[in-house]
Design a protein around this motif. Structure first.
Motif, PDB file in Angstrom:
ATOM      1  N   VAL A   1      24.053  13.384  -0.180  1.00 31.34           N
ATOM      2  CA  VAL A   1      24.886  12.213   0.096  1.00 31.34           C
ATOM      3  C   VAL A   1      25.099  11.963   1.587  1.00 31.34           C
ATOM      4  O   VAL A   1      24.982  10.815   2.049  1.00 31.34           O
ATOM      5  N   PRO A   2      25.421  13.011   2.401  1.00 29.63           N
ATOM      6  CA  PRO A   2      25.640  12.723   3.828  1.00 29.63           C
ATOM      7  C   PRO A   2      24.436  12.056   4.487  1.00 29.63           C
ATOM      8  O   PRO A   2      24.591  11.121   5.284  1.00 29.63           O
ATOM      9  N   VAL A   3      23.224  12.555   4.149  1.00 27.36           N
ATOM     10  CA  VAL A   3      22.024  11.957   4.736  1.00 27.36           C
ATOM     11  C   VAL A   3      21.861  10.517   4.255  1.00 27.36           C
ATOM     12  O   VAL A   3      21.512   9.617   5.033  1.00 27.36           O
ATOM     13  N   GLN A   4      22.125  10.272   2.952  1.00 29.77           N
ATOM     14  CA  GLN A   4      21.992   8.923   2.407  1.00 29.77           C
ATOM     15  C   GLN A   4      23.021   7.976   3.004  1.00 29.77           C
ATOM     16  O   GLN A   4      22.707   6.827   3.332  1.00 29.77           O
ATOM     17  N   VAL A   5      24.258   8.460   3.150  1.00 27.35           N
ATOM     18  CA  VAL A   5      25.303   7.628   3.742  1.00 27.35           C
ATOM     19  C   VAL A   5      24.975   7.321   5.199  1.00 27.35           C
ATOM     20  O   VAL A   5      25.082   6.160   5.646  1.00 27.35           O
ATOM     21  N   TRP A   6      24.565   8.353   5.924  1.00 29.66           N
ATOM     22  CA  TRP A   6      24.214   8.152   7.332  1.00 29.66           C
ATOM     23  C   TRP A   6      23.049   7.175   7.451  1.00 29.66           C
ATOM     24  O   TRP A   6      23.058   6.281   8.310  1.00 29.66           O
ATOM     25  N   THR A   7      22.055   7.320   6.566  1.00 34.65           N
ATOM     26  CA  THR A   7      20.894   6.423   6.583  1.00 34.65           C
ATOM     27  C   THR A   7      21.315   4.985   6.278  1.00 34.65           C
ATOM     28  O   THR A   7      20.858   4.035   6.925  1.00 34.65           O
ATOM     29  N   SER A   8      22.186   4.834   5.282  1.00 31.68           N
ATOM     30  CA  SER A   8      22.626   3.488   4.905  1.00 31.68           C
ATOM     31  C   SER A   8      23.410   2.830   6.032  1.00 31.68           C
ATOM     32  O   SER A   8      23.201   1.648   6.340  1.00 31.68           O
ATOM     33  N   ARG A   9      24.308   3.584   6.640  1.00 32.65           N
ATOM     34  CA  ARG A   9      25.098   3.022   7.736  1.00 32.65           C
ATOM     35  C   ARG A   9      24.199   2.668   8.919  1.00 32.65           C
ATOM     36  O   ARG A   9      24.359   1.608   9.541  1.00 32.65           O
ATOM     37  N   TRP A  10      23.269   3.569   9.220  1.00 33.36           N
ATOM     38  CA  TRP A  10      22.316   3.308  10.301  1.00 33.36           C
ATOM     39  C   TRP A  10      21.517   2.032  10.016  1.00 33.36           C
ATOM     40  O   TRP A  10      21.316   1.195  10.891  1.00 33.36           O
ATOM     41  N   TYR A  11      21.096   1.903   8.774  1.00 28.89           N
ATOM     42  CA  TYR A  11      20.273   0.754   8.383  1.00 28.89           C
ATOM     43  C   TYR A  11      21.088  -0.545   8.395  1.00 28.89           C
ATOM     44  O   TYR A  11      20.634  -1.574   8.910  1.00 28.89           O
ATOM     45  N   MET A  12      22.288  -0.504   7.829  1.00 28.76           N
ATOM     46  CA  MET A  12      23.089  -1.723   7.731  1.00 28.76           C
ATOM     47  C   MET A  12      23.537  -2.222   9.099  1.00 28.76           C
ATOM     48  O   MET A  12      23.669  -3.425   9.314  1.00 28.76           O
ATOM     49  N   ARG A  13      23.799  -1.302  10.047  1.00 34.65           N
ATOM     50  CA  ARG A  13      24.175  -1.731  11.387  1.00 34.65           C
ATOM     51  C   ARG A  13      23.060  -2.528  12.050  1.00 34.65           C
ATOM     52  O   ARG A  13      23.317  -3.442  12.833  1.00 34.65           O
ATOM     53  N   ARG A  14      21.836  -2.170  11.705  1.00 39.66           N
ATOM     54  CA  ARG A  14      20.695  -2.811  12.345  1.00 39.66           C
ATOM     55  C   ARG A  14      20.146  -4.002  11.554  1.00 39.66           C
ATOM     56  O   ARG A  14      19.701  -4.982  12.127  1.00 39.66           O
ATOM     57  N   SER A  15      20.163  -3.871  10.216  1.00 36.78           N
ATOM     58  CA  SER A  15      19.483  -4.886   9.396  1.00 36.78           C
ATOM     59  C   SER A  15      20.219  -6.225   9.399  1.00 36.78           C
ATOM     60  O   SER A  15      19.576  -7.279   9.459  1.00 36.78           O
ATOM     61  N   GLY A  16      21.569  -6.197   9.319  1.00 31.74           N
ATOM     62  CA  GLY A  16      22.308  -7.452   9.271  1.00 31.74           C
ATOM     63  C   GLY A  16      22.030  -8.337  10.473  1.00 31.74           C
ATOM     64  O   GLY A  16      21.553  -9.471  10.332  1.00 31.74           O
ATOM     65  N   PRO A  17      22.311  -7.846  11.700  1.00 31.21           N
ATOM     66  CA  PRO A  17      22.009  -8.660  12.882  1.00 31.21           C
ATOM     67  C   PRO A  17      20.527  -9.003  13.004  1.00 31.21           C
ATOM     68  O   PRO A  17      20.171 -10.091  13.445  1.00 31.21           O
ATOM     69  N   MET A  18      19.660  -8.042  12.596  1.00 33.88           N
ATOM     70  CA  MET A  18      18.221  -8.301  12.709  1.00 33.88           C
ATOM     71  C   MET A  18      17.803  -9.446  11.796  1.00 33.88           C
ATOM     72  O   MET A  18      17.013 -10.316  12.179  1.00 33.88           O
ATOM     73  N   TYR A  19      18.341  -9.466  10.555  1.00 34.63           N
ATOM     74  CA  TYR A  19      18.007 -10.552   9.646  1.00 34.63           C
ATOM     75  C   TYR A  19      18.573 -11.875  10.132  1.00 34.63           C
ATOM     76  O   TYR A  19      17.927 -12.933   9.988  1.00 34.63           O
ATOM     77  N   ALA A  20      19.768 -11.849  10.679  1.00 27.20           N
ATOM     78  CA  ALA A  20      20.353 -13.080  11.204  1.00 27.20           C
ATOM     79  C   ALA A  20      19.497 -13.636  12.344  1.00 27.20           C
ATOM     80  O   ALA A  20      19.232 -14.852  12.410  1.00 27.20           O
ATOM     81  N   ARG A  21      19.049 -12.746  13.243  1.00 29.47           N
ATOM     82  CA  ARG A  21      18.196 -13.193  14.353  1.00 29.47           C
ATOM     83  C   ARG A  21      16.847 -13.697  13.847  1.00 29.47           C
ATOM     84  O   ARG A  21      16.287 -14.659  14.382  1.00 29.47           O
ATOM     85  N   THR A  22      16.335 -13.033  12.797  1.00 30.00           N
ATOM     86  CA  THR A  22      15.058 -13.475  12.229  1.00 30.00           C
ATOM     87  C   THR A  22      15.186 -14.860  11.626  1.00 30.00           C
ATOM     88  O   THR A  22      14.300 -15.715  11.772  1.00 30.00           O
ATOM     89  N   ARG A  23      16.299 -15.118  10.911  1.00 29.70           N
ATOM     90  CA  ARG A  23      16.528 -16.445  10.337  1.00 29.70           C
ATOM     91  C   ARG A  23      16.653 -17.505  11.442  1.00 29.70           C
ATOM     92  O   ARG A  23      16.113 -18.608  11.325  1.00 29.70           O
ATOM     93  N   THR A  24      17.385 -17.150  12.489  1.00 28.92           N
ATOM     94  CA  THR A  24      17.551 -18.098  13.588  1.00 28.92           C
ATOM     95  C   THR A  24      16.226 -18.397  14.261  1.00 28.92           C
ATOM     96  O   THR A  24      15.928 -19.554  14.606  1.00 28.92           O
ATOM     97  N   ALA A  25      15.416 -17.355  14.450  1.00 31.23           N
ATOM     98  CA  ALA A  25      14.098 -17.553  15.055  1.00 31.23           C
ATOM     99  C   ALA A  25      13.221 -18.423  14.161  1.00 31.23           C
ATOM    100  O   ALA A  25      12.465 -19.272  14.646  1.00 31.23           O
ATOM    101  N   GLY A  26      13.316 -18.218  12.841  1.00 31.31           N
ATOM    102  CA  GLY A  26      12.556 -19.048  11.912  1.00 31.31           C
ATOM    103  C   GLY A  26      12.983 -20.505  11.974  1.00 31.31           C
ATOM    104  O   GLY A  26      12.146 -21.409  11.915  1.00 31.31           O
TER     105      GLY A  26
END
Length: 587
Positions: A175-200
């Motif tokens: 669980v700690p690795v999964q939680v850490w991975t999820s938090r790491w991913y969500m911190r990056r994916s949300g803004p990244m997807y927003a920027r990708t949509r804006t670029a599109g």
């Protein structure tokens, strides 16, 4: 300056979804309840397999058949409940999305035209296409699967605890690795997807501008510059998409590490418990199967965070449009009491600018008596179309007041506005569907005879009679294509069906050749008969018949009067008339 439409905050996006979800509370509860039951039934599988292992280890093969039949029965019940739950959740999601789409379109149609233009058509188009498609895909697949996976994970954890609490502790190592991975991913994916949509959206906007203005681009030799602009936008969009792929690869490598750690710990725990006679081989096997069965739901749930983050970014862009202030609404008193007494149009002190500090209109005062026709003439850029749009209520003046029949234009509710004034421009739209349905946009209750009467009045009955299915012929996108003259006649027929007090025609007869223009001018005369009319005159033959001609230049009325008076005065209008008349004289 381009200013994109706003993006909603996470809290406001959640509130918008919950507001629509409350309407469908019962089917939502049915869906979630079915998924809970399905997940609960799935927990039977691992203990049954464990029993089979223990029976085989003792050499007692008789009950194995019954265990196998129980496994098959559990699988069927689980599949049925899962199908019911997924279908119900997906259906509720589609209904919520439908509500959001309707709210989006309703609000977008009420936005000030200037605000949409500042944001760029590409931004709005990308929201109504790409963003709606992304949220729709999430509703159909991601949300139901995410809910199902979360329920399976939660109930499997309960199952592990029932077998032996130490198995649950062993499983929690991952669980700690999964939680850490999820938090790491969500911190990056949300803004990244927003920027990708804006670029599109920026890429789409550049395509629209470069291709839509292709004639101008060629005329000024700007092809290379626009190719470079498109290349820059495409590269930016592509680089952001590649960044998303790299993020995925790193995400899954971390999840694989968590799975290896958790399974190893569960197996070691099972070995120790079996060796100490604290658990049977079947129980240890069931625990291992429980954990292995979690690989799919956990990976699916965490991976769906990818889709859900992208959908959340798209949802925020959709909801953001509904937060832009509209043209404004009137109070209930005004909406019910204010009615124009006639078609008199009075404008006082009109000022308007598309760019702050650069007025297009400079304090105009215009009066159009009820039942009369006024022609607006002048050179390009004189402000004629801007004035027409202001008088029609399509745009709002920066300063000044416009009234129709004594009623302030800004105080009219939408229904009264539609019945009071209609604008027809040179660019009209033919909606996809039958010709009758296209006409009934202006008069929903009109019967076929009334529709044909309107078409006859604008001279369209000849080509309508030649259509394969008459009024039921499908026109517009994917149907029978109408020519420019036919589309304009259709628009003018809509005006007759609406029967407004004021009709404003902004070069609505400028299409087709000279013969077509004459037919459209005749149609325009019939449309304006008996009502107040404002003509942005493309052809001076229309100004000849007008009750009043306003000559505009630089956002001001520089001359006004009847045609004969202005020609005799020898001023600006006389020069324009002479130039136009000379252009019509055969060589």
């Amino acid at each position: 300056m381009t200013t994109t439409l706003p993006v909603s905050s996470p809290r406001r996006s959640r509130q918008a979804v919950l507001r629509h979800l409350r309407v469908h509370r019962a089917p939502a509860l049915l869906g979630v309840g079915s998924l809970v039951a399905s997940a609960a039934v799935s927990l039977v599988t691992a203990p049954l397999l464990g029993d089979i292992v223990d029976l085989a280890a003792r050499g007692d093969t008789g009950p194995i058949t019954r265990r196998a039949l129980a496994l098959a029965g559990a699988a069927l019940v689980q599949a049925l409940l899962a199908w019911i739950g997924l279908a119900a959740v997906a259906r509720v999601g589609e209904q919520v999305l439908a509500g959001l789409r309707e709210a989006f379109v309703e609000h977008a149609l009420g936005l000030p035209l200037e605000r949409i233009e500042r944001g760029g058509s590409g931004d709005l188009i990308s929201r109504v296409t790409e963003d709606v498609a992304m949220v729709s895909e999430a509703v159909r697949t991601a949300v139901p699967q995410f809910v199902q996976a979360a329920l399976v994970i939660a109930l499997t954890a309960v199952g592990l605890a029932v077998l032996d609490w130490r198995f649950l502790l062993a499983a929690l190592v991952a669980v700690p690795v999964q939680v850490w991975t999820s938090r790491w991913y969500m911190r990056r994916s949300g803004p990244m997807y927003a920027r990708t949509r804006t670029a599109g959206a920026a890429e789409q906007q550049q395509w629209l501008e470069s291709l839509g203005g292709a004639p101008t681009v060629r005329a000024f030799g700007l092809a290379d510059e626009h190719v470079e602009l498109v290349r820059h936008r495409v590269d930016d969009s592509l680089n952001r998409t590649v960044g998303v792929v790299r993020l995925h690869m790193s995400f899954f490598s971390r999840l694989n590490l968590a799975e290896a750690m958790g399974l190893s710990t569960v197996l070691v725990t099972g070995f120790v418990l079996v060796r100490e006679d604290l658990a049977s081989v079947g129980t240890a096997s069931a625990a291992a199967l429980y954990f292995v069965n979690l690989f799919g739901p956990i990976n699916r749930m965490l991976f769906l965070l990818d889709t859900l983050q992208s959908a959340t970014a798209s949802l925020a862009r959709i909801v953001g449009v509904t937060e832009v202030p509209t043209d404004g609404t009137t109070s209930a008193v005004h909406a019910s009491d204010v009615r124009p007494r006639d078609g008199e149009v009075v404008a006082n002190g009109l000022r308007h600018a598309y760019v702050e500090g650069h007025d297009v209109l400079h304090g105009l005062d215009v009066t159009v008596p009820a039942g009369s026709t006024v022609a607006l003439v002048g050179g390009s850029g004189g402000g004629k179309s801007t004035l027409a749009a202001l008088l029609a209520g399509v745009r709002r003046p920066d300063h000044g007041r416009i009234s129709i029949g004594g009623a302030d234009l800004s105080g009219l509710d939408p229904a009264t506005m539609r019945a009071s004034v209609v604008l027809v421009t040179q660019e009209v739209h033919v909606f996809a569907g039958t010709l009758a349905a296209d006409l009934r946009l202006a008069a929903p209750d009109a019967d076929e005879q009334r529709l044909m009467d309107a078409l006859t009045d604008v001279g369209a009955d000849t080509w309508v009679g030649a259509l394969p299915d008459g009024l039921e012929t499908v026109v517009g996108e994917g149907g029978h294509e109408l020519g420019p003259q036919q589309a304009q006649q259709l628009a003018l027929a809509r005006v007759l069906l609406t029967d407004p007090l004021v009709a404003i025609l902004d070069e609505a007869t400028a299409e087709a050749g000279s013969a077509g223009s004459r037919a459209l001018e005749t149609a325009a005369e019939r449309v304006l008969a008996g009502r107040t009319g404002v003509l942005v005159a493309h052809r001076f033959s229309q100004a000849v018949l007008a009750d009043l001609v306003l000559v505009m230049d630089g956002g001001r009325v520089v001359e006004q009067g009847r045609h004969d008076e202005l020609v005799a005065a020898g001023g600006r209008y006389a020069g324009l008339w002479a130039a136009w008349s000379a252009g019509r004289t055969p060589a």
